[in-house]
Design a protein around this motif. Structure first.
Motif, PDB file in Angstrom:
ATOM      1  N   VAL A 116       0.913  -1.073   0.124  1.00 17.35           N
ATOM      2  CA  VAL A 116       0.111   0.063   0.125  1.00 17.35           C
ATOM      3  C   VAL A 116       0.960   1.152  -0.120  1.00 17.35           C
ATOM      4  CG1 VAL A 116      -1.712   1.142   1.187  1.00 17.35           C
ATOM      5  CG2 VAL A 116      -1.686  -1.104   1.367  1.00 17.35           C
ATOM      6  N   ALA A 118       1.348   5.242  -0.079  1.00 20.12           N
ATOM      7  CA  ALA A 118       0.342   6.406   0.061  1.00 20.12           C
ATOM      8  C   ALA A 118       1.321   7.913   0.114  1.00 20.12           C
ATOM      9  CB  ALA A 118      -0.047   6.132   1.554  1.00 20.12           C
ATOM     10  N   ILE A 122       0.207  10.831   5.066  1.00 24.09           N
ATOM     11  CA  ILE A 122      -0.485   9.821   5.490  1.00 24.09           C
ATOM     12  C   ILE A 122       0.530   8.721   6.268  1.00 24.09           C
ATOM     13  CG2 ILE A 122      -1.943   7.955   5.127  1.00 24.09           C
ATOM     14  CD1 ILE A 122      -3.253   9.363   2.592  1.00 24.09           C
ATOM     15  N   ILE A 125      -2.507   3.315   8.350  1.00 24.61           N
ATOM     16  CA  ILE A 125      -3.489   2.695   7.979  1.00 24.61           C
ATOM     17  C   ILE A 125      -4.763   3.352   8.170  1.00 24.61           C
ATOM     18  CG2 ILE A 125      -5.024   0.719   7.718  1.00 24.61           C
ATOM     19  CD1 ILE A 125      -2.772   0.518   5.981  1.00 24.61           C
ATOM     20  N   LEU A 128      -6.121   6.163   6.472  1.00 18.79           N
ATOM     21  CA  LEU A 128      -7.043   6.057   5.009  1.00 18.79           C
ATOM     22  C   LEU A 128      -8.301   6.215   5.130  1.00 18.79           C
ATOM     23  CD1 LEU A 128      -4.867   2.871   3.799  1.00 18.79           C
ATOM     24  CD2 LEU A 128      -4.521   5.356   2.882  1.00 18.79           C
ATOM     25  N   GLN A 131     -10.439   8.571   2.438  1.00 18.26           N
ATOM     26  CA  GLN A 131      -9.592   8.726   1.225  1.00 18.26           C
ATOM     27  C   GLN A 131      -9.679   7.849   0.188  1.00 18.26           C
ATOM     28  OE1 GLN A 131      -7.258  11.095   1.335  1.00 18.26           O
ATOM     29  NE2 GLN A 131      -6.979  11.788   3.655  1.00 18.26           N
ATOM     30  N   VAL A 133      -8.632   5.241  -2.281  1.00 18.55           N
ATOM     31  CA  VAL A 133      -7.692   4.311  -2.468  1.00 18.55           C
ATOM     32  C   VAL A 133      -7.758   3.439  -3.696  1.00 18.55           C
ATOM     33  CG1 VAL A 133      -6.319   2.454  -1.135  1.00 18.55           C
ATOM     34  CG2 VAL A 133      -7.599   4.178   0.130  1.00 18.55           C
ATOM     35  N   ILE A 159     -13.090   3.466   3.580  1.00 13.57           N
ATOM     36  CA  ILE A 159     -12.338   4.304   2.747  1.00 13.57           C
ATOM     37  C   ILE A 159     -13.099   4.456   1.197  1.00 13.57           C
ATOM     38  CG2 ILE A 159     -10.183   3.288   3.304  1.00 13.57           C
ATOM     39  CD1 ILE A 159     -10.289   1.220   1.094  1.00 13.57           C
ATOM     40  N   ALA A 180      -4.130   7.046  -2.256  1.00 12.02           N
ATOM     41  CA  ALA A 180      -3.130   5.981  -1.746  1.00 12.02           C
ATOM     42  C   ALA A 180      -3.389   4.960  -3.116  1.00 12.02           C
ATOM     43  CB  ALA A 180      -3.438   5.300  -0.624  1.00 12.02           C
TER      44      ALA A 180
END
Length: 332
Positions: A116, A118, A122, A125, A128, A131, A133, A159, A180
């Motif tokens: 992952v 980002a 950030i 986790i 996130l 956000q 993703v 997310i 991300a």
């Protein structure tokens, strides 16, 4: 779909060392059409292909590359290919839906090769939440993300999910349309290098979940029965490629770099993000254990995540997902 590549001594991998399960006659040459995606963990296959190490075993392996790994299972189901390299979660998903696929050999497991990535602002986790993703549904990126979210008391509902092919993630990240993204090498390295390394970083990777993303060699149950000799030969050729990588790391990295489309140095670096199990360790995957190095251990975690996310209707019998006959015979 956690390893320092080839950091252990490989035992008994010479072309002439293996005892044959079903000996080839001198004239028997079979062709195996093998579906695969481009991934540093498949390096032994690339080396064996380039050096024609399958020829000594009496088999011709035709690699067919798929830019979208999600299309490999349908290709296998339609018999457009004879076998495939898949991540183990793909096998669980297929078997749970009625396909009779068998893992005949573990290949590698991700050790940072999936991640992952980002924006640097950030830092966890949990950040996130809310956000955008980007990741590919029903793929190793989604599996890794789901595990990361669950480990932090979250789910994909927390997310803004964006459906995107893993190879398209770098472009989307560069444009700033994603906070991300989840992808694999070489995309991870490319994203991290953007803006001189000042824009993005690895937030969570397969190093944080060792053994959960394992790549495997898979054939339909009928193929395992009918083409045991050819499958055995392919495995021997693969192991010869692995041995060459151990004895000629620079030359092997150059071969792998050609396939990955990167320099020898970059290929060597990416290969550090995977761990190719030597023959002596492959049997651990078939042993009944809670360890993530076992299909029973990792399979339980994978299947539960897939069941909870609605990807499979029920958890399959893990023992039905593999056939250890070839590795058992080669390690006796």
């Amino acid at each position: 779909m956690s390893r320092v590549l080839l950091h252990k001594t490989l035992l008994c991998l010479g072309l002439g060392v293996f005892s044959s399960l079903l000996p080839f006659t001198s004239h028997a040459v079979e062709k195996i059409r093998l579906a695969s995606s481009i991934w540093p963990g498949y390096a032994p296959l690339y080396v064996a292909d380039k050096l024609d190490l399958y020829k000594a075993q009496g088999v011709k392996v035709e690699l067919q590359f798929f830019s979208d790994p999600g299309l490999i299972v349908p290709a296998l189901a339609s018999k457009a290919v004879d076998g495939a390299t898949l991540t183990y979660d793909q096998v669980i998903g297929a078997v749970a839906k009625g396909h009779k696929y068998k893992v005949v050999m573990p290949i590698d497991y991700s050790n940072g090769g999936d991640a992952v990535v980002a924006a640097k602002g950030i830092t966890s986790i949990r950040e996130l939440a809310g956000q955008k993703v980007g990741y590919a549904p029903l793929s190793p990126p989604e599996f890794l993300l789901s595990h990361a979210l669950k480990s932090n008391g979250m789910s994909e509902k927390d997310i803004q999910s964006v459906n995107i092919n893993p190879d398209a993630v770098p472009g989307a990240m560069a444009s700033g349309s994603l906070a991300a993204g989840v992808t694999w090498e070489p995309n991870v390295s490319r994203i991290v290098a953007m803006g001189g390394g000042e824009r993005y970083h690895v937030l969570y990777s397969s190093k944080d979940a060792p053994g959960l993303i394992t790549d495997v060699l898979v054939f339909d149950e009928a193929q395992v029965t009918k083409r045991a000799k050819a499958i055995e030969a392919l495995i021997k050729g693969y192991l010869a490629g692995l041995e060459y990588m151990h004895s000629h790391p620079q030359e092997a990295a150059a071969i792998v770099g050609e396939v990955l489309g990167v320099s020898t140095e970059e290929a060597a670096e990416q290969m550090q993000g995977v761990y190719n199990m030597p023959l002596a360790e492959m049997g651990l995957n078939f042993e009944e254990s809670e360890a993530t190095t076992s299909f029973y251990g990792s399979g339980k975690v994978i299947a539960e995540l897939m069941l909870n996310s609605g990807q499979i209707p029920a958890v399959p019998d893990i023992g039905s997902t593999f056939d250890s006959r070839f590795i058992d015979a080669l390690t006796q």
